[in-house]
Design an enzyme around this catalytic site. Structure first.
Site, short mmCIF file in Angstrom:
data_model
loop_
_atom_site.label_atom_id
_atom_site.label_comp_id
_atom_site.label_asym_id
_atom_site.label_seq_id
_atom_site.Cartn_x
_atom_site.Cartn_y
_atom_site.Cartn_z
N ASP A 10 0.87 -1.17 0.00
CA ASP A 10 0.00 0.00 0.00
C ASP A 10 0.92 1.23 0.00
O ASP A 10 2.12 1.11 0.23
CB ASP A 10 -0.88 -0.04 1.26
CG ASP A 10 -1.80 1.16 1.37
OD1 ASP A 10 -2.28 1.65 0.34
OD2 ASP A 10 -2.02 1.62 2.50
N ASP A 12 -0.32 5.04 1.08
CA ASP A 12 -0.65 5.93 2.19
C ASP A 12 -0.71 5.16 3.50
O ASP A 12 -1.44 4.18 3.62
CB ASP A 12 -2.00 6.61 1.93
CG ASP A 12 -1.94 7.57 0.76
OD1 ASP A 12 -1.54 8.73 0.97
OD2 ASP A 12 -2.26 7.16 -0.37
#
Length: 219
Positions: A10, A12
């Site tokens: 991922d 953020d």
């Protein structure tokens, strides 16, 4: 089961510490239009694609702008914040490089493509990932599994042969629903819900502890 053959990150909350920036920018934007977040707005938007969160602010929160206008307004402000100072999480770049020495890497992010490309270029990680995907490029955002299924497919692997590195509730749910081995890196200010954290096969509190050996032991 076969061993882990690739790792999907991922963005953020894992590589850049931007959940607070997103919240600050979107709350200010909503306030400028005379509205306020609904009680569950912040949690709902974590993991949503650009089309999903802009529609939520437009239609549910009621800022009086179309979803496309909301997206353009907010993304422009986020891009400027990144240009001013990129909030890299300590140890993130080293963790990506360390795992990249052993595994092919992909990125599966809820950020828009324009922000993904800017972050990776600024962080010096543009060459680190074989595949980069935004949830705006698949049908549904997290917690739906779409972006993780697409990442595994583009890597040429079964989802079960991949590990996901996630921080948010919706991200953890998305990776687990897709069938990836799940690594949780909980964010202190925005911790995942207990039921989402329970989906992780590994929980690490510091990216320095994210090594190829611990990833390999997931399968």
């Amino acid at each position: 089961m076969s061993g882990i053959a690739a790792v999907v990150f991922d963005l953020d909350g894992v590589i850049i510490d931007t959940e607070g920036v997103w919240e600050e920018v979107r709350r200010a934007y909503v306030a400028e239009h005379g509205r306020a977040f609904l009680p569950d707005t912040q949690q709902r938007m974590m993991g949503m694609s650009t089309g999903e969160w802009s529609r939520h602010l437009s239609e549910d929160v009621g800022v009086g702008r179309t979803p496309r206008e909301v997206a353009d307004d907010v993304l422009g402000r986020m891009a400027q914040r990144y240009a001013d100072a990129l909030p890299l999480i300590p140890g993130a770049v080293a963790a990506v490089r360390r795992l990249g020495e052993r595994f092919p890497l992909a990125l599966a992010s809820s950020s828009a493509r324009i922000l993904i490309d800017q972050v990776l270029a600024t962080a010096g990680l543009a060459d680190a990932f074989q595949v980069t995907l935004s949830t705006e490029e698949v049908e549904r955002g997290k917690p739906a599994p779409d972006v993780y299924l697409a990442a595994a497919r583009r890597l040429g692997l079964a989802p079960g042969d991949c590990a996901a590195v996630e921080d948010s509730s919706n991200g953890l749910r998305a990776a687990a629903a897709a069938g990836l081995a799940v690594v949780a890196v909980p964010h202190g200010e925005y911790p995942p819900a207990p039921d989402a954290l329970a989906l992780a096969g590994l929980v690490v509190d510091d990216l320095d502890d994210l090594t190829a050996d611990v990833i390999a032991k997931l399968r």
